[in-house]
Design an enzyme around this catalytic site. Sequence first.
Site, PDB file in Angstrom:
ATOM      1  N   PRO A 282       0.844  -1.203   0.000  1.00 12.50           N
ATOM      2  CA  PRO A 282       0.000   0.000   0.000  1.00 12.50           C
ATOM      3  C   PRO A 282       0.878   1.251   0.000  1.00 12.50           C
ATOM      4  O   PRO A 282       1.417   1.654   1.026  1.00 12.50           O
ATOM      5  CB  PRO A 282      -0.820  -0.128   1.292  1.00 12.50           C
ATOM      6  CG  PRO A 282       0.007  -0.990   2.183  1.00 12.50           C
ATOM      7  CD  PRO A 282       0.778  -1.919   1.299  1.00 12.50           C
TER       8      PRO A 282
ATOM      9  N   ASP B 165       5.761   2.087   2.550  1.00  9.27           N
ATOM     10  CA  ASP B 165       4.776   1.043   2.808  1.00  9.27           C
ATOM     11  C   ASP B 165       3.939   1.471   4.009  1.00  9.27           C
ATOM     12  O   ASP B 165       4.441   1.527   5.135  1.00  9.27           O
ATOM     13  CB  ASP B 165       5.502  -0.279   3.090  1.00  9.27           C
ATOM     14  CG  ASP B 165       4.558  -1.468   3.217  1.00  9.27           C
ATOM     15  OD1 ASP B 165       3.374  -1.253   3.530  1.00  9.27           O
ATOM     16  OD2 ASP B 165       5.031  -2.611   3.029  1.00  9.27           O
ATOM     17  N   HIS B 166       2.660   1.766   3.771  1.00 10.77           N
ATOM     18  CA  HIS B 166       1.811   2.321   4.828  1.00 10.77           C
ATOM     19  C   HIS B 166       1.490   1.293   5.914  1.00 10.77           C
ATOM     20  O   HIS B 166       0.966   1.646   6.976  1.00 10.77           O
ATOM     21  CB  HIS B 166       0.510   2.857   4.210  1.00 10.77           C
ATOM     22  CG  HIS B 166      -0.064   4.011   4.964  1.00 10.77           C
ATOM     23  ND1 HIS B 166       0.417   4.438   6.177  1.00 10.77           N
ATOM     24  CD2 HIS B 166      -1.107   4.842   4.680  1.00 10.77           C
ATOM     25  CE1 HIS B 166      -0.287   5.470   6.607  1.00 10.77           C
ATOM     26  NE2 HIS B 166      -1.212   5.742   5.719  1.00 10.77           N
ATOM     27  N   ARG B 167       1.787   0.018   5.678  1.00  8.18           N
ATOM     28  CA  ARG B 167       1.599  -0.991   6.718  1.00  8.18           C
ATOM     29  C   ARG B 167       2.629  -0.831   7.835  1.00  8.18           C
ATOM     30  O   ARG B 167       2.412  -1.262   8.968  1.00  8.18           O
ATOM     31  CB  ARG B 167       1.699  -2.398   6.133  1.00  8.18           C
ATOM     32  CG  ARG B 167       0.635  -2.752   5.123  1.00  8.18           C
ATOM     33  CD  ARG B 167       0.930  -4.088   4.461  1.00  8.18           C
ATOM     34  NE  ARG B 167       2.190  -4.068   3.718  1.00  8.18           N
ATOM     35  CZ  ARG B 167       2.690  -5.117   3.066  1.00  8.18           C
ATOM     36  NH1 ARG B 167       2.034  -6.269   3.077  1.00  8.18           N
ATOM     37  NH2 ARG B 167       3.828  -5.022   2.420  1.00  8.18           N
TER      38      ARG B 167
ATOM     39  N   ILE C 270       4.851   2.280   7.958  1.00  8.19           N
ATOM     40  CA  ILE C 270       5.145   3.693   8.203  1.00  8.19           C
ATOM     41  C   ILE C 270       3.878   4.510   8.027  1.00  8.19           C
ATOM     42  O   ILE C 270       3.141   4.328   7.055  1.00  8.19           O
ATOM     43  CB  ILE C 270       6.231   4.181   7.213  1.00  8.19           C
ATOM     44  CG1 ILE C 270       7.522   3.371   7.401  1.00  8.19           C
ATOM     45  CG2 ILE C 270       6.486   5.667   7.380  1.00  8.19           C
ATOM     46  CD1 ILE C 270       8.506   3.530   6.272  1.00  8.19           C
TER      47      ILE C 270
END
Length: 439
Positions: free
Chosen positions: A235, A411-413, A415
Amino acid sequence: MGELREVRIPAIGDFKDVKVIEVMVGPGDSIKAEDSLITLESDKATMEIPSPFAGVVKEVRCKVGDKVSEGSSVLLLEMSDGAEAKAAIGPPFDVVPAIDTAPPPSVPPLATTPSPPSAVPAAPPPGRVGEAEFAKAHASPSVRRFARELGVDLGKVQASGPKGRILKADVQGFVKRELTSPRTETGISAPSVGRGIPEMPPVDFSKFGPIEKQPLSRIKKLSGANLHRNWLVVPHVTQFDEADITDLEAFRNELSEEATRQGVKVTLLAFLMKAAVGALKTFPEFSASLDADRESLIVKKYYHIGVAVDTPDGLVVPVIRDVDRRGLFELAKELAEVSAKAREKKLEASNMQGGCFTISSLGGIGGTAFTPIVNAPEVAILGVSRSKMQPVYRDGAFVPRLILPLSLSYDHRVIDGAAAARFTRHFSLLLSDPRRLLL
């Protein structure tokens, strides 16, 4: 005595002078059609060469360490009585991924109305496979053996290898997903929502005018598959920022005379790499990777920085190791060397592994901003565009300052947005005063 046949290396694409790393048969061995004879390894792939027919090995004509190409002799085989040559299914090679990241299988979209119970097909008994579909599957003999041992129907496995080839990692991923997928009351795995992405329909462009079909380079085929996987799996979010590099650029110019004496050219990229190390030490989650269980982070205690290099055949990312221990001149020298090796196609697989953070610089070409794709299993990548002079209001007046655009994809998972903003601010601070790179 049966007929003697010489087995040679079949067509293996653009691979040449490939090293033999394993010989799996010896004189006197009885083999079947499609049994693996030898294993080859190039900088991008491993290849198993299967036998085109059954028989007894009379003489092996290559050994571990030899380099072979299409047409090279492998062995002399005495064919079994009545045996007929049987072509191996598909090209005998498997691309080896750096990590176990086989893409999820393609699943049809969920129906808008539920099907009646009678329309649900019965699940096959455990350990049984559909032989017709299994035979049609595009996979090497070793992958076929592996699938049969696990009772996996290759006809149901989504391929991630070149030309639709099923890899061992694909079989492992299929089993893992089957074991972890939620089950319906009938015991059949429920499809994952969002994975049934339809393919683009084919278009006959020749109807609209003259066309020319040009094959993709091997590098673009490999990197394209990785980029597509990373874009779908990770993501992405991109944080944009700017850094004032006026003082840094002045310092870089002061180093030019000394750099010339040492036979190197210090570019902005060397400073970016040193600043990246400083930022990664302050924000270690940016150099981490998600564990396979997706429930913990693997925080790396080393600082290997990947650098995207543009070559005539496509993008490659060599990795500069231990950047924290290197001086600017040493980094400048190694950057020049790996860039030259990349363009000459002399990079080895080990030169492109082990990175914890990547920098993609387009400053030499132009642009104001872009959204680089995270180089998984890394969790962040920094994009750099062309710097330009801009008026900046300081101390009651506008003054000209050299401003560098930054584009940080993450990576929004792992950060969140606040952490990304703090990272780019700290990175900018390090670049604004080169003395801070020594702290």
